[in-house]
Scaffold this active site. Sequence first.
Site, PDB file in Angstrom:
ATOM      1  N   GLU A  83       2.027   1.799  -3.441  1.00 40.19           N
ATOM      2  CA  GLU A  83       0.949   2.333  -4.282  1.00 40.19           C
ATOM      3  C   GLU A  83       0.921   3.857  -4.208  1.00 40.19           C
ATOM      4  OE1 GLU A  83      -3.324   3.642  -3.562  1.00 40.19           O
ATOM      5  OE2 GLU A  83      -3.189   1.529  -2.976  1.00 40.19           O
ATOM      6  N   HIS A  84       1.045   4.408  -3.001  1.00 41.72           N
ATOM      7  CA  HIS A  84       1.073   5.863  -2.841  1.00 41.72           C
ATOM      8  C   HIS A  84       2.283   6.470  -3.545  1.00 41.72           C
ATOM      9  CE1 HIS A  84      -1.870   6.962   0.527  1.00 41.72           C
ATOM     10  NE2 HIS A  84      -2.144   5.697   0.215  1.00 41.72           N
ATOM     11  N   GLU A 126      -4.216   7.895   7.137  1.00 33.82           N
ATOM     12  CA  GLU A 126      -5.192   6.960   6.558  1.00 33.82           C
ATOM     13  C   GLU A 126      -5.488   5.827   7.537  1.00 33.82           C
ATOM     14  OE1 GLU A 126      -5.899   4.382   2.435  1.00 33.82           O
ATOM     15  OE2 GLU A 126      -4.066   5.574   2.703  1.00 33.82           O
ATOM     16  N   HIS A 181       0.825  -1.203   0.000  1.00 35.54           N
ATOM     17  CA  HIS A 181       0.000   0.000   0.000  1.00 35.54           C
ATOM     18  C   HIS A 181       0.864   1.259   0.000  1.00 35.54           C
ATOM     19  CE1 HIS A 181      -2.299   3.166   2.237  1.00 35.54           C
ATOM     20  NE2 HIS A 181      -3.124   2.926   1.243  1.00 35.54           N
TER      21      HIS A 181
END
Length: 460
Positions: free
Chosen positions: A82-83, A159, A79
Amino acid sequence: MTRTPRATARPTISEGRAVARTKTLPGSADGTDTVRKTVLPGGLRVITESVPTVRSVTFGIWAHVGSRDERPSLNGATHYLEHLLFKGTRRRTALDISAAVDAVGGEMNAFTAKEFTCYYARVLDTDLPLAIDVVCDMLTGSVIDPAEVDAERGVILEEIAMTEDDPGDSVHDLFAHTMLGDTPLGRPVLGTVDTVNALTRDRITRFYRKHYDPTHLVVAAAGNIDHETVVEQVRAAFDRAGALSGGNGGEPVGPRSGTRSIRSAGRVEVLDRSTEQAHVVLGMPGVSRHDERRWPLGVLSAALGGGMSSRLFQEIREKRGLAYSTYSYTSGFADCGLFGVYAGCRPSQVPDVLKICREELDRVVQHGLTDEEVRRAIGQLSGSTVLGLEDTGALMHRIGKSELCWGEQMSVDDMLARIAAVTPDDIRTVARDVLGSRPSLSAIGPLTDRQASHLHEAVA
């Protein structure tokens, strides 16, 4: 009517280069064979669905990597990466990436799951070359700048905090941990505060290089497109980055497979939170996405908790007013699956809600569903399947995920035929196989000791 699959092989334009392998597949949403697949030298797969009646295109790249591919110390790396792929390449800054798509009114995003990651852009058909260039550049040319790694760490920690502030969402992460324990599938996709803080630029870069070679990628596009044109533009973008050498001998990585036992019967996990509602998930092992029982289990879930006429909605909300939201769901992975029943209610109502859930699960195991319930659930599942494919984003999602997870395309006609073929006997069999096992339970909320004791009674 079931459409007979056919595959017609034909080479693409080679112009002296290694010839790509292309074939036409069954699988388009409108019943025509407009899904085509090409495997480029180096193992990169390009799959498209042509929809000439629209003016938009959704272009995406699927990576065969998810949080289940992480060691404990790398939890959250997929993740995080991904950012970071949005944060600049050798040719573009982070602002260049976002401004390029904004300037044509497009949309760009990405998501990370337990078994795959997807990056996509939705644009007008005339702007497809731009979308291909930008998304391919992100996937092949990211610099993973140290300053961006440090800056984005704060965004990801926010997040995580945002997710933890939403117990109706985070209870499903807790349920995965309850069922699967401290395993790659049981750990959260986002990682934890500790693991994210421990991730370094070097560790993320090694993870990127290992999992983002062409053999691990599927390019998918749907909309008003021409397959050969998409293939050539994708090939040019990857050639520009020198990214078509490919690992694994240049052969695409196959779908995940295997079997996994889930030994979690009777487990209870509770997180004490100062919330107005308690959020609970009662569930048990389900079936993998390769298991043929997924079709009757999907129909069963629709009848049990898939809509306003479902048993759980009627018994818990409509008749007794015990909860605002309640539903059932299935999660299918490559080697196992989960079946869960969710409800959000006042803490004082938890015992009554869980009692009704157990009674309805037991009733289905003992007696199955009525013929009318089966017909209604088949209609609901069939309709939602087709209506969910009304935009190019959904079409791209379907063909990309199908190629990555199954290695093949199933036509919409075939899917509808599989759903329509489910019988009451199939429902009774899968109910005994799945719902007949002892459940486990996850809960988040301000539960008293007495209320918490009822959780253990619910899984006895």
